[in-house]
Design an enzyme around this catalytic site. Sequence first.
Site, PDB file in Angstrom:
ATOM      1  CD  GLU A   1      -1.467  -2.354   1.948  1.00 27.47           C
ATOM      2  OE1 GLU A   1      -2.314  -3.150   2.386  1.00 27.47           O
ATOM      3  OE2 GLU A   1      -0.247  -2.563   2.025  1.00 27.47           O
TER       4      GLU A   1
ATOM      5  N   GLY B   1       6.452  -2.008  14.795  1.00 30.29           N
ATOM      6  CA  GLY B   1       5.698  -0.974  14.094  1.00 30.29           C
ATOM      7  C   GLY B   1       4.609  -0.359  14.951  1.00 30.29           C
ATOM      8  NE  ARG B   2       1.913  -5.453  17.607  1.00 28.17           N
ATOM      9  CZ  ARG B   2       2.561  -6.282  16.779  1.00 28.17           C
ATOM     10  NH1 ARG B   2       2.661  -6.000  15.490  1.00 28.17           N
ATOM     11  NH2 ARG B   2       3.125  -7.403  17.242  1.00 28.17           N
TER      12      ARG B   2
ATOM     13  CG  HIS C   1     -27.224   9.267  21.125  1.00 30.30           C
ATOM     14  ND1 HIS C   1     -28.379   9.583  21.809  1.00 30.30           N
ATOM     15  CD2 HIS C   1     -26.229   9.932  21.778  1.00 30.30           C
ATOM     16  CE1 HIS C   1     -28.101  10.402  22.804  1.00 30.30           C
ATOM     17  NE2 HIS C   1     -26.792  10.631  22.818  1.00 30.30           N
TER      18      HIS C   1
HETATM   19  O1  F6P Z   1       0.866  -5.959   7.926  1.00 31.44           O
HETATM   20  C1  F6P Z   1       1.042  -5.609   9.201  1.00 31.44           C
HETATM   21  C2  F6P Z   1       2.219  -4.670   9.364  1.00 31.44           C
HETATM   22  O2  F6P Z   1       3.410  -5.334   9.159  1.00 31.44           O
HETATM   23  C3  F6P Z   1       2.200  -3.994  10.709  1.00 31.44           C
HETATM   24  O3  F6P Z   1       2.770  -4.759  11.710  1.00 31.44           O
HETATM   25  C4  F6P Z   1       2.944  -2.730  10.406  1.00 31.44           C
HETATM   26  O4  F6P Z   1       2.742  -1.768  11.368  1.00 31.44           O
HETATM   27  C5  F6P Z   1       2.364  -2.366   9.051  1.00 31.44           C
HETATM   28  O5  F6P Z   1       2.134  -3.613   8.407  1.00 31.44           O
HETATM   29  C6  F6P Z   1       3.198  -1.479   8.197  1.00 31.44           C
HETATM   30  O6  F6P Z   1       4.458  -2.047   8.007  1.00 31.44           O
HETATM   31  P1  F6P Z   1       5.694  -1.145   7.492  1.00 31.44           P
HETATM   32  O7  F6P Z   1       5.918  -0.079   8.488  1.00 31.44           O
HETATM   33  O8  F6P Z   1       6.828  -2.103   7.373  1.00 31.44           O
HETATM   34  O9  F6P Z   1       5.285  -0.578   6.161  1.00 31.44           O
END
Ligand code: F6P
Length: 541
Positions: free
Chosen positions: A211, A266-267, A383
Amino acid sequence: MNDALQRLPQWQALAAHRDRVAPRHLRELFAEDPRRFDRFSLSAGDLLADFSKQRIDAHTVALLLDLAAARSLGDCIQRMAAGSRINVTEGRAALHIALRAETRYCVDGAEVTSGVHANLDRFLRLAEQIRAGTTTGASGRTIRQVVNLGIGGSDLGPRMATRALARFADPRIAVDYVANVDPAELGSVLARAEPAETLFILSSKSFTTVETLTNARTARAWLAARLGSERAIAAHFVAVTNNLAAAARFGIPATGCFELPEWVGGRYSMWSAIGLPLACSIGAANFRALLAGARAIDEHVLATPAERNVPVLMALIGIWNIDFLGAASLAVLPYSHALGELPDYLQQLDMESNGKRVGADGHPIGVDTAPIVWGGAGTVGQHAFHQLFYQGTRLTPIDFVVPAGRGGEAQDALVTAAFAQSAALMLGRTAEEARAELCARKIPSEEVERLTPHLVCPGNQPSTTLLFPELTPSTLGQLIALYEHKVFVQGCIWGINSFDQYGVELGKHMASSIGLAETPAPQLDSSTAGLTQALRRMRGG
Ligand code: F6P
């Protein structure tokens, strides 16, 4: 470790205890203990956590603490803070707390804090230059708009925080986030962007995410078409990544790259340069206040005994609700418009961390793990979906997240609504109360009997209220760190590696094997093959 957890005497003691207390109503627990609020509420930093509306008593907490001890929770926390490779499947440390630390942290004995501070100074310097209007694009025009291209942990944290801290934002800088590969999201941002004044932040730890790279290529082509050359790219793109080589191949020079250490998931990365778009919005001082808030909770977690440790108790009570009371989900209800994206953020944090059925040792865990996290801003949700809390058939623990604010008619209505919801869901309404209410409204007696069952609310819906003075960079830092540690502690108790996410790779892999070509790939199941064909027909193919 099939049922190792369930065979633990501490686990069995909790199961036996559940059989005794589950039938009890919170009304009784409050009636028999006028000091219940004092007994079950405690603070960490500026956060007051009220657990008294959870279906627990002092013995429940004692048994949960026994379980934590039996699972060596203290060691687990110390090993995380020591930079041990607790992310055993990927062979990495998980040391996001070092990103907000002032004390020395090491990974494999190598000190990392000075590198963290140097990186922090560098990306905050860029943020301040952009805010000061001293950063220019290829044509010499001042950068006025920042667009973060990232998804998951490279989007949700800074996006949530930028909205949460909008009142600290610098109005001269527009900060946008694009995550979805649906071209409509990037398109809506580019439609109001001035190419010569736009800086793209390509945020991707792996620099392989479809993406993000698709959006980045689209943005690069959009820029090149309007600025007349690819050479402009370097002036309008920076990258935040752990894959500097890939960023260079994309055309972003090292001077435009900010490293995301491999030992940051990442999270858990909003404290790193992944926070750059947020820093452009709120500035360096506020970003450092965010870090300081989180650090205060880190210090609380590392220094406070379990029985007074807010994230530890929040985690244990969560396990009680899930594994002993059978709750499948957790509703997070921020009574704050600004915190509207907190549930989205916590979905990834909690569900991607602990949405697992196999322990760190590869054996099935054998009990329920991460809840389905969902929610929405109060009072809007009242609501929409609160009806299910009142009269539905599901036990749904709730976190009410409530900034006290400074008062005033609207703010008072907001906070009293939060308190009223947690109280009403705890107390419920009995048939007698319903009947009395209908009678008080002078409803004819046959109607009273007909309507009474429809007014009864069983109550006993467990909730925690997190109350804090105001939503500021510091309290937001505290709140997020609280949830990070809660999720980590639950992972320790369940024996989960909370820092990998192998499951999601399957869908990504499948996506790359589904082509929309004339003849569907032979290995596709008939549904997927059929859908690709139907899609082609719909597109006139
Ligand atoms: O698909 C999940 C994931 O790997 C998450 O753990 C991560 O935060 C996100 O996609 C984005 O990954 P990146 O920072 O490598 O683009």
